[in-house]
Design a protein around this motif. Sequence first.
Motif, mmCIF file in Angstrom:
data_model
loop_
_atom_site.group_PDB
_atom_site.id
_atom_site.type_symbol
_atom_site.label_atom_id
_atom_site.label_comp_id
_atom_site.label_asym_id
_atom_site.label_seq_id
_atom_site.Cartn_x
_atom_site.Cartn_y
_atom_site.Cartn_z
ATOM 1 N N PRO A 153 0.847 -1.204 0.000
ATOM 2 C CA PRO A 153 0.000 0.000 0.000
ATOM 3 C C PRO A 153 0.875 1.244 0.000
ATOM 4 N N ASP A 154 0.887 1.979 -1.074
ATOM 5 C CA ASP A 154 1.793 3.114 -1.228
ATOM 6 C C ASP A 154 0.996 4.331 -1.669
ATOM 7 N N THR A 155 1.155 5.434 -0.948
ATOM 8 C CA THR A 155 0.396 6.648 -1.270
ATOM 9 C C THR A 155 1.068 7.487 -2.354
ATOM 10 N N SER A 156 2.223 7.038 -2.850
ATOM 11 C CA SER A 156 2.946 7.809 -3.866
ATOM 12 C C SER A 156 2.409 7.566 -5.274
ATOM 13 N N LYS A 179 -3.182 9.001 -6.198
ATOM 14 C CA LYS A 179 -2.517 9.205 -4.904
ATOM 15 C C LYS A 179 -3.510 9.254 -3.733
ATOM 16 N N PRO A 180 -4.014 8.106 -3.307
ATOM 17 C CA PRO A 180 -4.943 8.060 -2.169
ATOM 18 C C PRO A 180 -4.215 8.277 -0.843
ATOM 19 N N ASN A 181 -4.982 8.464 0.231
ATOM 20 C CA ASN A 181 -4.363 8.527 1.553
ATOM 21 C C ASN A 181 -3.981 7.118 2.006
ATOM 22 N N GLN A 182 -3.312 7.010 3.148
ATOM 23 C CA GLN A 182 -2.801 5.715 3.589
ATOM 24 C C GLN A 182 -3.913 4.700 3.805
#
Length: 356
Positions: A153-156, A179-182
């Motif tokens: 799971p990566d927000t980048s 680019k979702p939140n964590q």
Amino acid sequence: MSADNLYCIIMAGGTGTRLWPISQSSLPKQFIDLAGVGRTMLQLTFARFRKLCTADHIVVVTLNDYREIVEKQLPELPSENILCEPFKRNTSACIAYAEAWVKQHGADNITVVSPSDHLIIDDNVFIDSMHQAVEYVQDKNTLLAVGVKAFRPDTSFGYIQVGEQISEGINAVRTFTEKPNQEMAETFYECGDFCWNSGVFVWRGDAIGEAMHRYLPELAAQFDTLDNMPLSHWTEAAIRRIYEEVQSISVDYGIMEKARNVVVTLTDAVWSDLGSYDALYEQGTKDGNSNCIIGGTTLLKSSSGCLVHTDTDSTCIVEGLTDYIVAQRGKTIIICPRSNSRMTWQYKSELKAEFD
């Protein structure tokens, strides 16, 4: 598919702030041998797409300040194929500018759009995916995104929810999220039907043009002014007038999240955007103590899990560090825990405030 109507757009105007001080505004990451392989990221990207089309069908979009760097690093690229932006206006403007240039060379062209600073290990595997994508879009009003398997799971990264199969290797897109939140990234990863968006797109010129006019009409109207203007009249002043007016928005937010004619193909090539120290460490070759050394001569003693990235003519000795970053460019050095790697761009601001 005819090679005569296939073009590649390489976006090379970023400044790579998350990799400071390795990447600096004077020489950002796309112009650096970031992976320690003997060629810059731009050169690797250009060589990759030379397997898909001829050099005169590749266009590089960059900032005015970087024109000479592009010319030096890509001597095979015709000078007129370097499009210079007066300042950054994100990827929608970059793509609209390049698509206007491609349109000047024919109304039925297909374009592959790619960032200039991504690492792809398996070029031939990737190019096979591109051939399949180009073949698919050539007779369809569709926007094709290239996805890669998500490994964490990566927000980048942007995420694509893969829908039903349309044809071999091509799937519908249920949702497209940039680019979702964590929390969302973790949900996407656990769900299992989401992949990362590689930032590579394939489409016909008329398909992306129609999408621009539908979802970003004011931006599209600004670049429409170039349609009836011969390339010889595309002066720096004319381009600046457009860029002073256009909205700064990514193509992901501006179009891909909204459009209903988006499809995805997943490539099996190993991919990383190398946009952070985490990504750089993950893709780098490790020694027996999980240290990754890129660049100059480095001696590691009683250290493990470190990323050391220095200039090729530098010598570095590291002792007694675990899970640290040592990053050097010229006279600037950062030494910090890898867990703080996403703070490096803030260090630059703090340094300026403290010593300027």
